[in-house]
Design a protein around this motif. Structure first.
Motif, PDB file in Angstrom:
ATOM      1  N   VAL A   1     -19.313  -4.842  -8.792  1.00 42.42           N
ATOM      2  CA  VAL A   1     -18.231  -3.870  -9.010  1.00 42.42           C
ATOM      3  C   VAL A   1     -18.062  -2.991  -7.767  1.00 42.42           C
ATOM      4  N   GLU A   2     -19.196  -2.555  -7.191  1.00 35.39           N
ATOM      5  CA  GLU A   2     -19.152  -1.720  -5.998  1.00 35.39           C
ATOM      6  C   GLU A   2     -18.446  -2.438  -4.848  1.00 35.39           C
ATOM      7  N   ASN A   3     -18.793  -3.705  -4.644  1.00 32.77           N
ATOM      8  CA  ASN A   3     -18.150  -4.489  -3.578  1.00 32.77           C
ATOM      9  C   ASN A   3     -16.661  -4.666  -3.848  1.00 32.77           C
ATOM     10  N   HIS A   4     -16.325  -4.942  -5.098  1.00 34.42           N
ATOM     11  CA  HIS A   4     -14.922  -5.155  -5.475  1.00 34.42           C
ATOM     12  C   HIS A   4     -14.086  -3.921  -5.138  1.00 34.42           C
ATOM     13  N   ILE A   5     -14.560  -2.750  -5.555  1.00 33.48           N
ATOM     14  CA  ILE A   5     -13.810  -1.517  -5.303  1.00 33.48           C
ATOM     15  C   ILE A   5     -13.665  -1.274  -3.799  1.00 33.48           C
ATOM     16  N   TYR A   6     -14.751  -1.473  -3.064  1.00 32.28           N
ATOM     17  CA  TYR A   6     -14.720  -1.193  -1.623  1.00 32.28           C
ATOM     18  C   TYR A   6     -13.748  -2.122  -0.894  1.00 32.28           C
ATOM     19  N   TYR A   7     -13.886  -3.431  -1.095  1.00 33.98           N
ATOM     20  CA  TYR A   7     -13.045  -4.379  -0.359  1.00 33.98           C
ATOM     21  C   TYR A   7     -11.581  -4.285  -0.785  1.00 33.98           C
ATOM     22  N   LEU A   8     -11.337  -4.093  -2.085  1.00 33.62           N
ATOM     23  CA  LEU A   8      -9.951  -3.928  -2.553  1.00 33.62           C
ATOM     24  C   LEU A   8      -9.336  -2.671  -1.943  1.00 33.62           C
ATOM     25  N   SER A   9     -10.106  -1.590  -1.889  1.00 31.67           N
ATOM     26  CA  SER A   9      -9.599  -0.341  -1.308  1.00 31.67           C
ATOM     27  C   SER A   9      -9.264  -0.516   0.168  1.00 31.67           C
ATOM     28  N   GLN A  10     -10.131  -1.204   0.915  1.00 31.01           N
ATOM     29  CA  GLN A  10      -9.884  -1.415   2.337  1.00 31.01           C
ATOM     30  C   GLN A  10      -8.600  -2.215   2.572  1.00 31.01           C
ATOM     31  N   CYS A  11      -8.390  -3.240   1.758  1.00 32.81           N
ATOM     32  CA  CYS A  11      -7.185  -4.069   1.922  1.00 32.81           C
ATOM     33  C   CYS A  11      -5.922  -3.309   1.522  1.00 32.81           C
ATOM     34  N   LEU A  12      -6.018  -2.464   0.494  1.00 24.87           N
ATOM     35  CA  LEU A  12      -4.860  -1.647   0.098  1.00 24.87           C
ATOM     36  C   LEU A  12      -4.532  -0.625   1.186  1.00 24.87           C
ATOM     37  N   LEU A  13      -5.554  -0.075   1.837  1.00 30.34           N
ATOM     38  CA  LEU A  13      -5.312   0.829   2.966  1.00 30.34           C
ATOM     39  C   LEU A  13      -4.569   0.108   4.080  1.00 30.34           C
ATOM     40  N   ASN A  14      -4.962  -1.136   4.354  1.00 31.92           N
ATOM     41  CA  ASN A  14      -4.299  -1.920   5.408  1.00 31.92           C
ATOM     42  C   ASN A  14      -2.849  -2.238   5.055  1.00 31.92           C
TER      43      ASN A  14
ATOM     44  N   TRP B   1      -9.701 -11.368  -0.029  1.00 35.52           N
ATOM     45  CA  TRP B   1      -9.454 -10.005  -0.517  1.00 35.52           C
ATOM     46  C   TRP B   1      -8.020  -9.568  -0.226  1.00 35.52           C
ATOM     47  N   GLN B   2      -7.427 -10.087   0.840  1.00 41.45           N
ATOM     48  CA  GLN B   2      -6.025  -9.752   1.138  1.00 41.45           C
ATOM     49  C   GLN B   2      -5.115 -10.244   0.022  1.00 41.45           C
TER      50      GLN B   2
END
Length: 429
Positions: A22-35, A356-357
């Motif tokens: 869950v931690e990885n999911h939130i982090y990587y999804l957040s990074q891609c949404l920022l991009n 993730w993108q």
């Protein structure tokens, strides 16, 4: 600085520095949404001395609210105690969509309830499977029914998870989207030189050692596999309440030289552990779509997994029922087909299949759907809760009415205009 397209608040008890899917999911999804041009803020509880506001890679802002974990990294359920701080964060960051993660998370349930009371659009992602018969699942399912009765859209990480969530919560299937997990293939690459499987075959397990992750299955499977195959060794990474049982199993069967216990493995070291092995073993009982499986496959390992959720293509995984005998048979099959596995080819396929993108772009569509949903008044919302059961429905309505009154009281004590808005900071890559 350009105005962000959307302002998203991710909420869960599970986030870094804790490690898990869950931690990885939130982090990587957040990074891609920022991009993609959105603003993303994460809200979680304090971890040790990590409290207050922190910034992570790419300008990801994290609120570590001063709540301490009660059990299994969950905060104590206060129902209304988090309302003031949730309201303040929503107003300070000018949030448009609140996205909660994981049905286990107390903070997630409370934040979604408060957000809906204040008229925000909410999305929920379910990461696990639950049963229907045991006492714990019955209570958890009722809480989930309460939370999902008033959300705008939901996301599940596999088709099995979607069916499970719809049955448990009574949510309309049309509101539930299936978006799988993904893997950072740039981080998880096969070893430059694959370890030879002619002399020793290494089976890797990386998991929290708890009941729902199938740690009890490992206690029965490992000794039997070691008995059948003298050239097999196990590497077990992870920690938890069941760690003692695995140590006792190792002592009982004199497997100290064949079962290596690594303890908790930081995410930065997971790849270095995976590339020492040939087979990855996932014994989870409730996983909807295990990210560890994707990481292992990206490193070129053949996977043996319980048949409980989203899985890899058939030629990358051997499935088994969550039963010791069936898992031993699956490992036997995996050992027999191991010579035909090409790690580099598997890694290249993972690049195309799990990105993730792609997850972020599909999540954008869910957010757009949520924003188009009509905003219901209090009476319309209460009618939804009444349908949750003869007695539970009335209790849920009472909880929501009190939440609404407390929100109005907070508005009188501290009007929205008195909450200072946080400036948007542009972090250059």
């Amino acid at each position: 600085m350009a105005e962000p397209k959307l302002r998203v608040l991710m909420v869960s008890d599970f986030f870094f520095p804790n490690f898990g899917g869950v931690e990885n999911h939130i982090y990587y999804l957040s990074q891609c949404l920022l991009n993609l041009g959105h603003k993303v803020v994460v809200m979680t509880h304090a971890y040790g001395n990590r409290s207050g506001v922190r910034y992570m890679t790419g300008g990801l802002k994290v609120y570590y609210v001063p709540w301490r974990p009660f059990t299994m990294q969950n905060t104590f359920p206060t129902v209304y105690g988090t309302l003031p701080i949730v309201r303040t964060i929503l107003k300070r960051e000018r949030i448009t969509v609140v996205h909660g993660h994981q049905a286990f998370s107390t903070l997630c349930h409370e934040a979604l309830m408060h957000a809906r009371t204040m008229g925000y659009r909410v999305v929920f992602t379910d990461h696990s499977l639950y049963g229907f018969a045991d006492v714990g699942s019955i209570h958890m399912n009722k809480v989930l029914q309460f939370t999902l009765a008033d959300i705008d859209q939901a996301i599940c990480v596999s088709h099995t998870s979607k069916e499970n969530t719809v049955l448990r919560s009574g949510l309309a299937p049309g509101k539930v989207f299936m978006i799988p997990n993904a893997v950072d293939t740039a981080m998880f690459k096969p070893a430059d030189v694959r370890p030879s499987s002619d002399d020793v075959i290494t089976i890797v397990v990386i998991s929290r050692l708890v009941y729902r992750k199938g740690a009890d299955l490992l206690v029965e499977v490992i000794p039997e596999v070691c008995r059948l195959y003298p050239n097999v060794r196990f590497v077990v990474g992870g920690d938890g309440p069941k760690h003692v049982r695995l140590e006792e199993m190792r002592e009982k069967h004199s497997l100290q030289d064949r079962v290596e216990m690594l303890g908790a493995v930081p995410h930065s070291r997971v790849r270095s552990v995976l590339v020492t092995g040939h087979i990855f073993l996932n014994s989870s009982l409730t996983e909807a779509f295990c990210i560890a499986i994707l990481e292992a496959a990206s490193c070129g390992l053949l996977t043996v997994s319980t048949r409980v959720g989203g899985v890899l293509p058939d030629d990358m995984v051997v499935l088994a029922e969550p039963d010791p005998d069936d898992m031993v048979r699956a490992i036997e099959k995996a050992i027999s087909i191991l010579p035909s596995i090409n790690p580099e080819e598997m890694h290249n396929r993972m690049k195309k299949l799990y990105s993730w993108q792609d997850v972020a772009k599909r999540t954008e569509i869910v957010y757009d759907r949520a924003l188009k949903c009509s905003n219901r008044n209090l009476l319309e919302r209460l009618s939804r809760f009444l349908s949750c059961g003869a007695w539970a429905g009335k209790v849920f309505c009472m909880v929501m009415i009190i939440d609404y009154l407390l929100w109005r009281l907070l508005q009188l004590l501290q009007p929205d205009d008195d909450i200072e808005e946080a400036p948007d900071i542009n972090f250059c890559n």
